[in-house]
Design an enzyme around this catalytic site. Sequence first.
Site, PDB file in Angstrom:
ATOM      1  N   LYS A 111      -7.081  22.690  52.168  1.00  0.00           N
ATOM      2  CA  LYS A 111      -6.600  24.059  51.889  1.00  0.00           C
ATOM      3  C   LYS A 111      -5.620  24.532  52.955  1.00  0.00           C
ATOM      4  O   LYS A 111      -5.835  25.543  53.642  1.00  0.00           O
ATOM      5  CB  LYS A 111      -7.748  25.057  51.751  1.00  0.00           C
ATOM      6  CG  LYS A 111      -8.666  24.782  50.577  1.00  0.00           C
ATOM      7  CD  LYS A 111      -9.652  25.906  50.354  1.00  0.00           C
ATOM      8  CE  LYS A 111     -10.591  25.658  49.204  1.00  0.00           C
ATOM      9  NZ  LYS A 111     -11.603  24.600  49.453  1.00  0.00           N
TER      10      LYS A 111
ATOM     11  N   ASP B 234      -0.443  27.499  56.086  1.00  0.00           N
ATOM     12  CA  ASP B 234       0.423  27.982  57.167  1.00  0.00           C
ATOM     13  C   ASP B 234       1.896  27.716  56.829  1.00  0.00           C
ATOM     14  O   ASP B 234       2.212  27.263  55.721  1.00  0.00           O
ATOM     15  CB  ASP B 234      -0.004  27.288  58.483  1.00  0.00           C
ATOM     16  CG  ASP B 234       0.183  28.188  59.697  1.00  0.00           C
ATOM     17  OD1 ASP B 234       1.206  28.906  59.761  1.00  0.00           O
ATOM     18  OD2 ASP B 234      -0.688  28.168  60.580  1.00  0.00           O
TER      19      ASP B 234
HETATM   20  O1  S5P Z   1     -12.083  27.941  44.494  1.00  0.00           O
HETATM   21  C1  S5P Z   1     -12.652  26.979  45.016  1.00  0.00           C
HETATM   22  C2  S5P Z   1     -11.922  25.899  45.518  1.00  0.00           C
HETATM   23  C3  S5P Z   1     -12.609  24.810  46.037  1.00  0.00           C
HETATM   24  S1  S5P Z   1     -11.694  23.425  46.449  1.00  0.00           S
HETATM   25  N1  S5P Z   1     -14.007  26.933  45.087  1.00  0.00           N
HETATM   26  C4  S5P Z   1     -14.690  25.875  45.630  1.00  0.00           C
HETATM   27  O2  S5P Z   1     -15.921  25.903  45.632  1.00  0.00           O
HETATM   28  N2  S5P Z   1     -13.988  24.801  46.153  1.00  0.00           N
HETATM   29  C5  S5P Z   1     -14.697  23.653  46.794  1.00  0.00           C
HETATM   30  O3  S5P Z   1     -15.484  23.018  45.802  1.00  0.00           O
HETATM   31  C6  S5P Z   1     -15.641  24.036  47.919  1.00  0.00           C
HETATM   32  O4  S5P Z   1     -14.984  23.989  49.173  1.00  0.00           O
HETATM   33  C7  S5P Z   1     -16.732  22.984  47.806  1.00  0.00           C
HETATM   34  O5  S5P Z   1     -16.385  21.823  48.540  1.00  0.00           O
HETATM   35  C8  S5P Z   1     -16.765  22.624  46.338  1.00  0.00           C
HETATM   36  C9  S5P Z   1     -17.847  23.319  45.537  1.00  0.00           C
HETATM   37  O6  S5P Z   1     -19.101  22.912  45.973  1.00  0.00           O
HETATM   38  P1  S5P Z   1     -20.478  23.356  45.255  1.00  0.00           P
HETATM   39  O7  S5P Z   1     -21.531  22.781  46.146  1.00  0.00           O
HETATM   40  O8  S5P Z   1     -20.518  24.841  45.192  1.00  0.00           O
HETATM   41  O9  S5P Z   1     -20.460  22.701  43.876  1.00  0.00           O
END
Ligand code: S5P
Length: 257
Positions: free
Chosen positions: A90, A93
């Site tokens: 993510k 910058d």
């Molecule tokens: O909007 C987002 C974008 C990402 S990349 N919401 C998210 O949850 N993520 C990522 O997806 C977050 O950083 C984590 O690694 C994963 C979701 O994990 P979970 O355990 O909630 O399924």
Amino acid sequence: MLSFFKRANLTLHPLAQKLFKLMEQKQSNLSVALDVTKKQALLDLADRIGPEICVLKTHIDILEDYTPDVSVELKRLAHKHQFYLFEDRKFADIGNTVSLQYEKGIYRIAEWADLVNAHIVPGPGIIEGLKQVGKPLGRGLLLLAEMSSAGALTDSAYAKKAVAMAEEHSDFVLGFISQRKLSDNPGMIHFTPGVKMHEGKDALGQRYITVEEAICQRKTDVVIVGRDITGASDPLAAAKMYRSAAWECSNKAHAFS
Ligand code: S5P
């Protein structure tokens, strides 16, 4: 909706072509988020779940015992089980800074991660900075167009801007992190996190939709599942379940096109 195989021929992005073909061959549109903090746990899970997934998503900076051999091992496992590596960095910058964060530092992300993602808040310079480093290496970028978390500022006007920026840089950007299909360009791949077997939320603002909702209703392509797999008593069985649920949904979506 067109099949992934057909979409492989509708993009000029080399990594998107390869990913679409892999998804079709492997019959998997599942990405797993291995959010663990020990390298052995990461590598063991990657080895076990690898056969089920098309993309392995990492947060390399949460490892407490990172050493450079982790990325070497991840690459070996990606080759062994045929999946792509996505470092969920993510970036957020200015172009010059992100190009350094991508290429240099301890993690040398560009050396091993096929995919990375970036927020569009800084404007298109962030894409240009990452592209300078990643494009010559055959890498790809996903733009964070919508977030899964409650209260996210990524409204529909913001998401539209992400789509426009992606189109301007389709030689490097191959898709989005989003909660729904946003682009009609068949070459753009939509990845959706915040997925679980049942809708709900966690204690810190994460919101979940089901595989069915993500793929059948909202027409995204790849679901990203984290804790519901990594925290399961049998992570491989959980991954298999998600893989078949996601593949079935996308087959239905392709059939009704
Ligand atoms: O909007 C987002 C974008 C990402 S990349 N919401 C998210 O949850 N993520 C990522 O997806 C977050 O950083 C984590 O690694 C994963 C979701 O994990 P979970 O355990 O909630 O399924």
